[in-house]
Design a protein around this motif. Structure first.
Motif, PDB file in Angstrom:
ATOM      1  N   PRO A  84     -83.362  96.457  36.259  1.00 27.48           N
ATOM      2  CA  PRO A  84     -82.173  95.810  36.829  1.00 27.48           C
ATOM      3  C   PRO A  84     -81.075  96.812  37.202  1.00 27.48           C
ATOM      4  O   PRO A  84     -80.396  96.646  38.224  1.00 27.48           O
ATOM      5  N   VAL A 103     -74.195  94.123  36.729  1.00 29.02           N
ATOM      6  CA  VAL A 103     -75.110  93.007  36.951  1.00 29.02           C
ATOM      7  C   VAL A 103     -74.721  92.183  38.165  1.00 29.02           C
ATOM      8  O   VAL A 103     -75.592  91.625  38.861  1.00 29.02           O
ATOM      9  N   ILE A 106     -76.573  92.896  41.589  1.00 23.06           N
ATOM     10  CA  ILE A 106     -78.019  92.727  41.757  1.00 23.06           C
ATOM     11  C   ILE A 106     -78.298  91.571  42.709  1.00 23.06           C
ATOM     12  O   ILE A 106     -77.954  90.417  42.433  1.00 23.06           O
ATOM     13  N   LEU A 150     -77.216  86.871  36.310  1.00 22.81           N
ATOM     14  CA  LEU A 150     -77.631  87.319  37.641  1.00 22.81           C
ATOM     15  C   LEU A 150     -77.071  86.409  38.728  1.00 22.81           C
ATOM     16  O   LEU A 150     -77.210  85.183  38.649  1.00 22.81           O
ATOM     17  N   LYS A 188     -83.679  84.639  41.196  1.00 21.95           N
ATOM     18  CA  LYS A 188     -84.140  85.007  39.860  1.00 21.95           C
ATOM     19  C   LYS A 188     -85.152  83.996  39.357  1.00 21.95           C
ATOM     20  O   LYS A 188     -85.201  82.851  39.801  1.00 21.95           O
TER      21      LYS A 188
END
Length: 411
Positions: free
Chosen positions: A242, A333, A336, A362, A366
């Motif tokens: 990640p 994060v 992403i 996220l 996902k």
């Protein structure tokens, strides 16, 4: 599924990993169980000796088979030997003269894996990936018949964890990908295996500085499809993957097995609340004295600490933990956007709850995939549920890169 093979938690887990690798011919169940029985109550020295002896015995048989023209038997035995020698190294820091033993056994492990990949059909291509002022060693492995298929291939970058051998990265991720038509890149990054043991290069938290050169290397090749590069990582790579895709956006999809939000959480889980409270009080000198005293009283714990600390290259406990605290996805994060699959197994003992925490944080595409004890696919990295892992994870990846040539879809 509650069977324990060793009172040592780490050794017990390594035995289960070895058993699971039999799914991809990385071990023989009988060889593993016989050796596990012999070392059930053993310390690190006995562990190291038993697994090294098994690895050498299997390697010698592989060499004999090769000399007699039994190429398949030799190839498969070299892979098993590599796995067993890698398993031995888990106990090396509890053995006498650990540096000498590491210097002997690690090259043996890697030589067996090299011979296995040289016997692969087609033979793997050893590669050197330009990285800063040096290179990262790796292997590019193609599926059988790849040269007969026109065009560029989908490629999986396999990101190993903190201390596992490359043979385990192969059985867990590389072999199932090749079986499905992917080209696979295995490599050692900073702090991993040959980069650590042979070059003294340690971990770094900004893993995008590793994966971006890897992607650059692949994009320079005429046999790699730039739109079908995917990344998957095991264990501590649940942080690195990640982290990398927060900055490197040329990857079509990624897998974290499991999700890791803060690497240091696995250290606190084993050190306990009292030591954590002492750390958080800011009394770092006291923290070092207390922890060093505990390690002096428990040789097994001290050996595990040295093995886990080695890739960071830092000896003082407080300085080491300060470094590990830098491995935190929180600040990045939100960047992403790459589709990310996160595994979430029952019984995750290194980073319990982290997969769900990462999934919830996220902002982009996902998928959270559960693995349960009821189906035998629990524990860190699903060691005994490899068929289920491959089915669920690669079915998802296939939707992004279409290794069989179907038109690309986005699940």
């Amino acid at each position: 599924m509650t069977q324990r093979f060793s009172d040592n938690v780490q050794f017990d887990y390594e035995i289960v990993v070895a058993l699971g690798s039999a799914w991809r011919q990385g071990a023989d169940v009988g060889e593993v169980l016989a050796t596990a029985s012999a070392v059930a109550d053993a310390g690190g020295q006995e562990w190291f000796d038993a697994w090294a002896a098994l690895g050498r015995r299997v390697r010698e048989q592989a060499d004999r088979d090769a000399g007699r023209g039994h190429s398949v038997s030799a190839r498969d035995a070299w892979l098993r030997a590599a796995g067993y020698l890698g398993t031995a190294l888990v106990g090396v820091d509890a053995a006498t003269d650990p540096d000498k033993r590491l210097a002997e056994v690690f090259p043996e492990h890697r030589a067996c894996f090299d011979r296995f990949l040289a016997a692969w059909e087609p033979p793997a291509e050893p590669v050197a990936i330009p990285y800063e002022d040096m290179s990262l060693p790796g292997y590019l492995i193609s599926p059988s018949g790849a040269s007969d298929v026109p065009g560029r291939s989908p490629t999986l970058i396999v990101n190993n964890g903190s201390d596992g051998p490359v043979s385990t990265a192969w059985t867990m991720l590389g072999a199932p990908a090749v079986a499905r038509g992917y080209r696979v890149l295995l490599f050692d990054g900073p702090g991993q295996q040959s980069m650590l043991f042979e070059h003294g290069v340690t971990f770094r938290p900004d893993w995008e500085e590793v994966i971006t050169p890897v992607v650059d290397f692949l994009l320079a090749r005429p046999d790699v499809d730039p739109a079908r590069i995917v990344l998957a990582g095991i264990s501590q790579a649940g942080y690195w993957v990640p982290r990398a895709v927060a900055f490197e956006h040329r990857i079509a999809a990624a897998v974290a097995d499991p999700g890791v939000t803060r690497v240091v959480d696995s250290w606190w889980h084993n050190l306990g609340p009292d030591l954590r409270a002492l750390w958080e009080s800011g009394e770092r000198d006291t923290f070092d004295r207390v922890l060093e005293g505990a390690l002096a009283e428990d040789p097994a714990l001290a050996a595990t600490w040295r093995w886990r600390a080695k890739p960071y290259g830092i000896e003082a406990p407080s300085a080491l933990l300060a470094e590990v605290c830098r491995y935190d996805l929180g600040p990045v994060v939100g960047r992403i956007s790459t589709p990310l699959l996160i595994t979430d197994p029952d019984g995750e003992h290194f980073w319990p709850g982290a997969s769900r925490e990462l999934y919830d944080a996220l902002p982009g595409p996902k998928r959270l995939v559960r693995f349960t004890e009821a189906e035998g696919a629990h524990r860190h990295c699903e060691p005994m549920g490899r068929a289920l892992f491959e089915q669920r994870v690669f079915d998802w990846l296939d939707g992004f890169v279409s290794p069989n040539g179907r038109s690309k879809v986005t699940p």
